[in-house]
Design a protein around this motif. Sequence first.
Motif, short mmCIF file in Angstrom:
data_model
loop_
_atom_site.label_atom_id
_atom_site.label_comp_id
_atom_site.label_asym_id
_atom_site.label_seq_id
_atom_site.Cartn_x
_atom_site.Cartn_y
_atom_site.Cartn_z
N PHE A 1 0.88 -1.14 0.10
CA PHE A 1 -0.10 -0.12 -0.08
C PHE A 1 0.99 1.21 0.23
N ASP A 2 0.33 2.50 -0.22
CA ASP A 2 1.12 3.55 -0.21
C ASP A 2 0.40 4.45 1.10
N LEU A 3 1.65 4.90 1.68
CA LEU A 3 1.35 5.55 2.99
C LEU A 3 2.00 7.05 2.81
N THR A 4 1.16 8.16 3.17
CA THR A 4 1.41 9.69 3.62
C THR A 4 1.41 9.99 4.92
N GLY A 5 2.72 10.16 5.63
CA GLY A 5 2.50 10.26 6.99
C GLY A 5 2.11 11.58 7.39
N ALA A 6 1.82 11.88 8.56
CA ALA A 6 1.60 13.05 9.16
C ALA A 6 2.72 14.18 9.09
N ASP A 7 3.83 13.58 9.26
CA ASP A 7 5.04 14.18 9.38
C ASP A 7 5.12 14.85 7.66
#
Length: 960
Positions: free
Chosen positions: A86-92
């Motif tokens: 999956f693709d993840l875009t972190g809060a940081d």
Amino acid sequence: MRLSAWRVALRIARRDALRAKGRSALVVAMVALPVLGVAGADVVFRSAELDPVERVVRTMGQSDAEIQLIDRGSIVLQAPDPDQPFDLTGADEAKVENGRPQYTPEQRRSLDTEPADLVKQLLPAGATLVPVRQGPYTPTSTAEGLLSVQTVEADLDDPVWKGRINVVDGRAPSAGHEVAATREFLDRAGLKLGDRTSVRGLEATPFTITAVAEYPGDLRTVGLIARPGMLADPLAKLPGADKALGRFARGETTRWLVELPAGAALDWPKVTEFNKYGYTVASRGVLLDPPARSEVPLYAKKTQDSGGPRYLDRTSVVILATVVGMALLEIVLLAGPAFAVGARRSRRQLGLLAAGGGNRADVRAVVLGGGVVLGVTGAALGLGLGVGLVAVLRPWAENYAGTRFGHFDLQPVDLLGVLAIGLVTGLLAAVVPAVQASRQDVVAALTGRDSLKPPSRKLALLGLLMLAGGAALALLGATSGFGNRSMAVLGGSVVAELGMVALTPYLVGLFGRIGRWLPLGPRLALRDSVRHRGRTAPAVAAVMAAVAGSVAVGIYTASSEEQNRREYVASGPAGSVTLSSGWGSAADGKLLPQLRGAVEGNVPDLGPRADVQQVGLPGDCDPVRGNCGYVTIELPKERRCPLFEDTSGSIPAAEAKRLRTEDERCKESRSYRMNPFSSLVAGDTTLLHNLFGVTDPAAGQALAAGKAVVFDPRYVKDGKLIVSVTEPSAPQSEQLGAPPVHDAPKREIAVDAVLGASPAPTGGQAVVSQETVRRLGLAVSDAGSVWLPAKAPSDGAEQKAMGAVEKLADGTHFGVERGYRSNGDLITLGLTGFAALVALGAAGIATGLAAADSQRDLTTLAAVGAAPRIRRSLSGFQCGVIAAMGTLLGVFAGVVPAVALRKVEGVAMSSPGVDEVVDRTVVVFPWLNVGVTVVVLPLLAVGLAALLTRSRISLLRRSG
């Protein structure tokens, strides 16, 4: 041909097959063997491949969904099956304006709300959450010592777990200190139902094993399943757990099984809604009825990001395709002589068929009918045996694979295809004998005489072109790219070997020219083989096929062995004995005194012991349960490859390619001593001697003076060594709304260093004294010991010590440095023996046929006074001539696929993004094995044929 003519041809072929039972059994066995393998592999593959319903049960048991928190405040793009990447875009990674991150409403809500509460808010009213609490790996007592196990909490009486975790023996735990254990744990721990086991730190409350549980998707799990609240919470309260366990220590649950109320469902829009809050969702409804690809944002993003070439390492596919294709070709060539024998022994029958009005097509149909009958029989037999063996051996196959089958799956289309393989194999093996039989002279066939024809120069020229073209296609195609390598290597190898087969009749004639220099027996045998090319050429091709396969695998194995030899890096001086606490239940070093005693009690005359101290951070963190930070040595910044420093992937692909090819820092191969210790260890002069073979007193003096002893000049600059200290990963802030912390703090320390002289490559390691470690504000922990005896311990002593060590703890390292030890000799020897057996069989078949054809010549020899032993010697030399010609041709034919496959591996290792450590295209010829095959095989054929042939000659009446 008419259908009625084919029926007659098949009846004749069936009658001939029953008449010649031995020859028929040989062909049937050769066809059945590959069909058995392919059918068995197909059934295993299809049975292990789960259908959607079975996959749902393995994933979530009897629940309706499984929800997992990936990261608070993140945004996830997932596939319908969350097991896929999956693709993840972190809060940081959120955009920052005026010093404040600009979160989406969903990210803000995820950061401000407890994960379990947020899941309940997003689910339909009435949904039930069953927490999935998976604890850390932790040491657990066994019958002899400790074993590191995976801890899980689950109420196995709840039917929601059925299919995900199954109780296969005993009863589910019902009391607080009862557990279920996996079969792998019980076998390795030496325990059984009713026994007790203790988790380290919780020894005061041991657990009673009441059930054997299994994960159908992973039978090799070493685990304990306790009732909710009985393992994770007590482990989280142990000293040091806050640093080592992270979320486990704070009691956070990040995964839940979901039971929905009647009529409710988790559809794809709802899954994508959860993704916006940082969750992945495995939904029963979505897995059983997945959305269209255009509705999945992850697929759209992958399509946009997929510009540029993709390099997929399909080396194993190329090798497998080549081996399977070449094996089928070998079977065709090996079965050819058997059909040739049948056709020649049926010469008179086929001649009568032609004399009675049958045309060439009718004669071909009779011989091809034999291929159909025997091919179908062999295929049916192999198919039945393959399916039956899988059914009988299913439990063993499941345990070997580590996963349960979904169901016993027989695919009719696949099995019909497997039957077609057997039919085609039989037909191809009968093609050449059928064509030869259809072209024979009718009168010669009826009288038993041969019609001798010179070899076709056109066929020889075609064979030469096929040989050259196939070799070029295989060798050049192997390095042309990943797209069509399978077809290039397989097709080129097959074409080259078929070219050699086409050349065989012409080459047999060339071999006949050396007959003038041979004694009487070999000269007669060679002359007879050249005159009767119709039976000689198939036998020579069969011997060539067997030897070619053996030589190809021998070259490939020898080349791989040489590559492994070049890559091998010793763990210490020759004969050194190494013991390390490893990664498992003894990782904290508490068991090392017992482990050292086990080694010293079983291996005599070890000499002085050097204890190894690992350099780390001070504190009470338990390395068995989590990340406690680490200390390493680093190259000076200007000597580091920028690619290794770029952890975010910000370097463009074009620049990365340029760096790999032009920057010397990125092209350097880094060779590391393969011992189990970290790059920076603490010890004394005994450690320098035992582990690194250093005898220079100056190194010991520098160590005592507080300097580091380094063995690779690249790590030292201006007399300094860089020590990198990485703190333990900081846990996420307890304050709601705070962004997660991903990167652990890292700092570098410069230490005075000297260059030590080690007799073996020892890059990436350094030694300091314990006083120096304390001066740097770091700490040491016991990591293991090294001995350097005057003589390497015996294998028996090593095995005894290994057994004693393994009884005390798992995950430890114990070994004796004996240099590179080859594992390929036995494989090469076995393949050479197999090739010799097949080659002798093919040569024997042709010799038997030659003996029958030569009966009149032997009668003539007897009539003019030849000794009775002439028949024995002539048969021996006939067999030897066929074996010699086939062996020589097979040596040349086996080179092409072996070299091509080595080139395939070379391309795989030098593909973009992979460091090329050694020359992967190195090719080594096993001259000894090849020489033995070329010399011994023909001599063995001569001896066996002469020994098994009767000397008495039966006088026959000349006819015609």
